[in-house]
Design a protein around this motif. Sequence first.
Motif, PDB file in Angstrom:
ATOM      1  N   LEU A 284       0.202  10.733  -2.922  1.00 30.14           N
ATOM      2  CA  LEU A 284      -0.614  11.563  -4.025  1.00 30.14           C
ATOM      3  C   LEU A 284      -2.171  11.262  -3.952  1.00 30.14           C
ATOM      4  N   LEU A 285      -2.326   9.965  -3.591  1.00 28.08           N
ATOM      5  CA  LEU A 285      -3.876   9.301  -3.411  1.00 28.08           C
ATOM      6  C   LEU A 285      -4.461  10.072  -2.232  1.00 28.08           C
TER       7      LEU A 285
ATOM      8  N   GLY B 152      -9.258   7.030  -7.508  1.00 26.70           N
ATOM      9  CA  GLY B 152      -7.732   6.909  -7.277  1.00 26.70           C
ATOM     10  C   GLY B 152      -7.158   6.361  -8.509  1.00 26.70           C
ATOM     11  N   ARG B 153      -7.719   5.363  -9.335  1.00 31.74           N
ATOM     12  CA  ARG B 153      -7.371   5.064 -10.449  1.00 31.74           C
ATOM     13  C   ARG B 153      -7.136   6.114 -11.414  1.00 31.74           C
ATOM     14  N   ASP B 154      -8.114   6.797 -11.868  1.00 35.48           N
ATOM     15  CA  ASP B 154      -8.272   8.122 -12.696  1.00 35.48           C
ATOM     16  C   ASP B 154      -6.956   9.175 -12.315  1.00 35.48           C
TER      17      ASP B 154
ATOM     18  N   ILE C 137      -8.361  10.415  -1.380  1.00 30.17           N
ATOM     19  CA  ILE C 137      -8.593   8.935  -1.542  1.00 30.17           C
ATOM     20  C   ILE C 137      -8.170   8.492  -0.202  1.00 30.17           C
ATOM     21  N   LYS C 138      -9.005   7.718   0.528  1.00 27.73           N
ATOM     22  CA  LYS C 138      -8.963   7.012   1.778  1.00 27.73           C
ATOM     23  C   LYS C 138      -8.383   5.483   1.503  1.00 27.73           C
ATOM     24  N   VAL C 139      -7.144   5.283   1.933  1.00 29.10           N
ATOM     25  CA  VAL C 139      -6.555   4.107   1.613  1.00 29.10           C
ATOM     26  C   VAL C 139      -6.394   3.176   2.758  1.00 29.10           C
ATOM     27  N   ILE C 140      -7.035   2.067   2.946  1.00 26.29           N
ATOM     28  CA  ILE C 140      -7.224   1.215   3.943  1.00 26.29           C
ATOM     29  C   ILE C 140      -5.925   0.303   4.346  1.00 26.29           C
ATOM     30  N   GLY C 141      -4.837   0.150   3.165  1.00 30.48           N
ATOM     31  CA  GLY C 141      -3.939  -0.567   3.209  1.00 30.48           C
ATOM     32  C   GLY C 141      -3.244  -1.017   1.939  1.00 30.48           C
ATOM     33  N   THR C 142      -2.110  -1.694   1.963  1.00 29.58           N
ATOM     34  CA  THR C 142      -1.303  -2.112   0.746  1.00 29.58           C
ATOM     35  C   THR C 142      -0.791  -3.439   0.886  1.00 29.58           C
TER      36      THR C 142
END
Length: 73
Positions: A58-59, A17-19, A64-69
């Motif tokens: 985008l992620l 994700g960072r890349d 990219i599996k996002v859990i939360g923000t």
Amino acid sequence: MGQFLIMVSSITQAIKGRDLLRSTGHKSYIEKTPGHLDTHGCGYSIIVYEQPDGLLNLLKSNGIKVIGTLERK
């Protein structure tokens, strides 16, 4: 504006994700998700300095599996 944590489940997801974000011109770095927020045990966060709404799409569209923000002030 503060920092935003985009929480993911693993270091591998965080690096990818960072890349991805860096390759599209977004400043970001990785850190371990704070213990009280880490519900998955091995969580890492991608730290960004802008509202993450557009970044989440985008992620996710790149696997990219996002859990939360969370906003860190």
